[in-house]
Design a protein around this motif. Structure first.
Motif, PDB file in Angstrom:
ATOM      1  N   ASN A 639      -7.632   5.324  -3.016  1.00 49.90           N
ATOM      2  CA  ASN A 639      -6.358   4.648  -3.296  1.00 49.90           C
ATOM      3  C   ASN A 639      -6.492   3.594  -4.391  1.00 49.90           C
ATOM      4  N   LEU A 664      -3.887  -0.827  -6.561  1.00 50.15           N
ATOM      5  CA  LEU A 664      -3.857   0.361  -5.715  1.00 50.15           C
ATOM      6  C   LEU A 664      -2.780   1.344  -6.157  1.00 50.15           C
ATOM      7  N   HIS A 671      -3.039  -2.455   2.780  1.00 44.90           N
ATOM      8  CA  HIS A 671      -4.439  -2.059   2.836  1.00 44.90           C
ATOM      9  C   HIS A 671      -5.242  -3.104   3.598  1.00 44.90           C
ATOM     10  N   LEU A 676     -11.715  -2.520   2.575  1.00 46.11           N
ATOM     11  CA  LEU A 676     -11.896  -2.363   1.133  1.00 46.11           C
ATOM     12  C   LEU A 676     -13.127  -3.133   0.671  1.00 46.11           C
TER      13      LEU A 676
END
Length: 729
Positions: A639, A664, A671, A676
């Motif tokens: 993403n 993204l 998110h 991440l």
């Protein structure tokens, strides 16, 4: 992205189905793959395996399938010990038919003696010869370009004046470089009826493309030159601030043909930036459009120009034949400007103004990533350099159709213009946004053979799938510049052209060319540069200014040997010596020229740009670059569109803290920052250094960039510092 296997032998029909093919096609492809790589897995044979399976991958296959095969082939490739994995391989017969290959076959035996073998084997040797004897190399290449001297030079390079760091190139030569672009050239098979420019307006995608012949281009350029003479004195500077349309090219050439100087201003600039460039260049007038049309929308341009300057403005309509707004009293519409030639007996004839080779023809500006933009004067030798490099490295030749979406306000605009017209090719221009299907269809319909890009543009095409269903089979090579390339984006565009070469180019406005770039005589690797450009001497040095050996893998700031045809020897608003030479180390008794890039020279002799010297960061006592970290983080999560790596210090001091900012794809989905962060951390520790620690991750809608699309990490750092004074990172 499809799940990568440990090798191509491990790919099963189920994997190919998951990548987007139907079952029957998947089984047939897997069978073909196994026939192509007959036998058991062979350690160290990845390049040979890729060369065998690459022809099986069709351009219309889903990108996930290309990813599956490419990344599986090179799954066990150790770049640290072997260099970047190659994806394109030259054949000897094809090499002998390239411009540079023919030159080497004709002159190599005489210049290199018994050491010469063939264009592939002897490339490095010949490239070194060109550095040591640039005057010999350029004397040969000049015969291939449509450069015609009114008075020939006394020599190619005069090194007698020691006050000139780069020597004097083509002393005594007199010419007009614009004239060299608009006449037939027999040895290039360029006639009056050859197509000089091909173009299409956005929104007219289903209509035939438009074109002008060499004769028509010459007549239009001469008419504009005559009109200029009715208004302005010769020798003055006149600006262009508009999209790179065919009329913009006509105006550009006419200004130079008539003995004046073009001031290049990008059409994205606000009024304040326009005013700065008009003031620094002392421009007397400016050409612009009433509007810019992009994606079916009209954006004001004339209003920005008049806010930025009181100079006389000539306004071209973006659509139709009449300007779509009221002009100031002293300004002129395009029609009124051209009508000034009505009293001239032969308005389509004009005697070029011949000038010394060192005469300024174009004032360009740096993108301003490190402060105020530098006013960089191009002489008549600058086009010779970019035309010659395109002839040698990208094999630009008669019959080529060259398309590179850009603007005359940025260096790639003039480079693209001269790379087409000085080599006998056709310049292809799309009057609109290059982001969508309309541009891709123009590339198809115009028969583009050489497509230039910037990495962010390719990323947009890949992520939007806007080029699906188009036939780009006439493209024989692509090139990219402007920012660091993403390997997967390069894989995507190369696969669209049946894995033609994607040549990386890196240079500067002040060089009029690329100092490192790919070519068609060496294997190419995604995101890497296979050599320095012809005649370019390059030195990588450590923090104490000590040079690394030429054949040693290393990382450091680079400097250029100053005998560089086309490079500047002055600036209009800064001290040239202070900017490019002051504080630089010497190499073999010669002070190096500053460029500011940090380079990695890999095993195998490839170059990878690690960012600017001022983007270097210190993580736990280990120096690395933003670009190196961004490359691995960009592939850590599907993403993620792109990342930016910067460092900040806490309010209490201490070591630099690594911050990863991410843009993204799906901005509607929230998110998990911790997830991440873990993905980025794993990617960095696995691919770079286990000691590098990600301190903070932040998702942002977009990154600040210069008008030429260069990432402004300095701005990101400043923003983070401001935030850190209000809250703890």
């Amino acid at each position: 992205m499809a799940r990568v296997k440990g090798s191509v032998w491990e790919i099963e029909p189920e994997d190919v189905v998951a990548a987007g093919l139907r079952r029957a096609e998947a089984e047939a492809l897997v069978a073909s793959l196994r026939r192509a790589v007959a036998g058991k897995p062979r350690e160290g044979a990845e390049a040979a395996v890729w060369r065998a399976v690459m022809p099986l991958l069709r351009p219309e296959y889903p990108h996930a399938l290309h990813q599956l095969v490419y990344y599986s082939v090179y799954a066990k490739w150790d770049a640290a010990s072997r260099g970047p994995p190659p994806y394109w391989f030259p054949s000897l017969q094809e090499c002998k038919n390239t411009n540079l290959g023919k030159l080497m076959e004709s002159h190599g035996p005489k210049l290199l003696g018994a050491s010469y073998k063939d264009p592939i084997t002897s490339f490095n040797l010949f490239q070194k010869f060109s550095i040591q004897h640039p005057e010999i190399y350029w004397s040969i290449v000049m015969k291939e370009l449509s450069v015609k001297f009114q008075h020939p030079p006394k020599c190619i390079l005069d090194r007698s004046d020691k006050s000139k760091e780069g020597g004097s190139w083509f002393p005594g030569a007199v010419l007009n470089i614009a004239e060299c672009c608009i006449y037939p050239v027999p040895y290039q098979n360029k006639t009056d009826n050859s197509v000089a420019i091909i173009w299409r307006d956005e929104g007219f995608d289903d209509l035939p493309v438009n074109y002008v012949t060499v004769k028509e281009l010459r007549e239009q350029v001469m008419m504009v030159a005559n009109a200029l003479d009715t208004l302005f004195e010769k020798g003055g500077a006149i600006a262009i601030d508009m999209p790179m349309t065919y009329k913009a090219v006509v105006i550009y050439l006419a200004i130079i043909l008539s003995g004046r100087v073009v001031v290049s201003i990008a059409d994205s600039f606000v009024a304040r930036e326009i005013a700065t460039r008009m003031k620094v260049s002392k421009a007397k007038a400016i050409f612009t459009q009433d509007f810019i049309i992009r994606g079916g929308r009209k954006f004001p341009l004339y209003s920005r120009v008049v806010e930025g300057t009181a100079c006389k403005t000539i306004v071209i309509p973006a659509a139709g034949t009449n300007v779509g707004l009221k002009l100031r009293t002293n300004d002129l519409s395009w029609n009124d400007f051209i009508s000034r030639t009505s009293s001239i007996a032969r308005p389509k004839s004009y005697s070029a103004v011949y000038m010394d080779a060192e005469s300024v023809t174009n004032i360009l500006f740096s993108s301003g990533t490190t402060g105020d933009p530098k006013a960089i004067p191009w002489t008549q030798l600058s086009p010779v350099r970019c035309g010659g490099d395109s002839w040698a490295h990208t094999d630009a030749r008669p019959g080529d159709v060259l398309c590179w979406p850009t603007n005359l306000g940025w260096v790639m605009g003039p480079i693209t213009l001269y790379s087409s017209l000085l080599t006998g090719g056709t310049l292809a221009l799309y009057h609109g946004s290059p982001l969508g299907h309309g541009f891709g269809k123009f590339v198809q319909d115009a028969g583009v053979t050489f497509l230039g890009t910037v990495p962010s543009l390719v990323k947009t095409w890949k992520n939007s799938n806007c080029m699906e269903g188009l036939d780009w089979s006439k493209i024989r090579l692509c090139a990219t510049t402007g920012e660091a390339s993403d390997i997967d984006d390069d894989l995507w565009i190369s696969s669209r052209t049946s894995y033609g070469p994607m040549l990386e180019c890196c240079g500067g406005t002040e060089l009029a060319s690329s100092y490192i770039q790919g070519n068609l005589l060496q294997p190419q690797a995604f995101g890497a540069f296979s050599s320095t450009s012809m005649t370019t001497g390059l030195v990588i040095f450590d923090e104490q200014g000590n040079p690394y050996p030429d054949d040693q893998p290393c990382v450091g700031e680079m400097g250029l040997v100053p005998t560089y045809l086309g490079a500047t020897n002055r600036l209009l608003n800064a001290d040239h010596y202070k900017v490019y030479f002051d504080g630089m180390p010497s190499y073999r008794g010669v002070q190096l020229r500053r460029h500011g890039d940090v380079l990695q020279r890999t095993v195998g002799g490839y170059y990878i740009v690690q960012g600017r010297a001022d983007d270097t960061m210190n993580l736990g006592g280990i120096k690395t670059s933003s670009v190196e970290i961004e490359r691995v983080c960009n592939r850590a999560d599907d993403n993620v569109i792109e990342t930016a790596a910067v460092t900040v210090k806490s309010r209490t001091g201490g070591p630099e803290q690594l911050v990863i900012l991410a843009v993204l794809k799906d901005k509607s989905v929230k998110h998990d920052i911790d997830v991440l962060k873990r993905k980025f951390q794993k990617a960095i520790q696995t691919n770079l250094n286990p000691l590098f620690k990600v301190s903070f991750v932040k998702v942002v809608p977009e990154f600040p960039r210069t008008a030429s699309n260069k990432l402004l990490r300095r701005v990101l750092r400043d923003q983070l510092k401001q935030q850190s004074t209000r809250s703890k990172l």
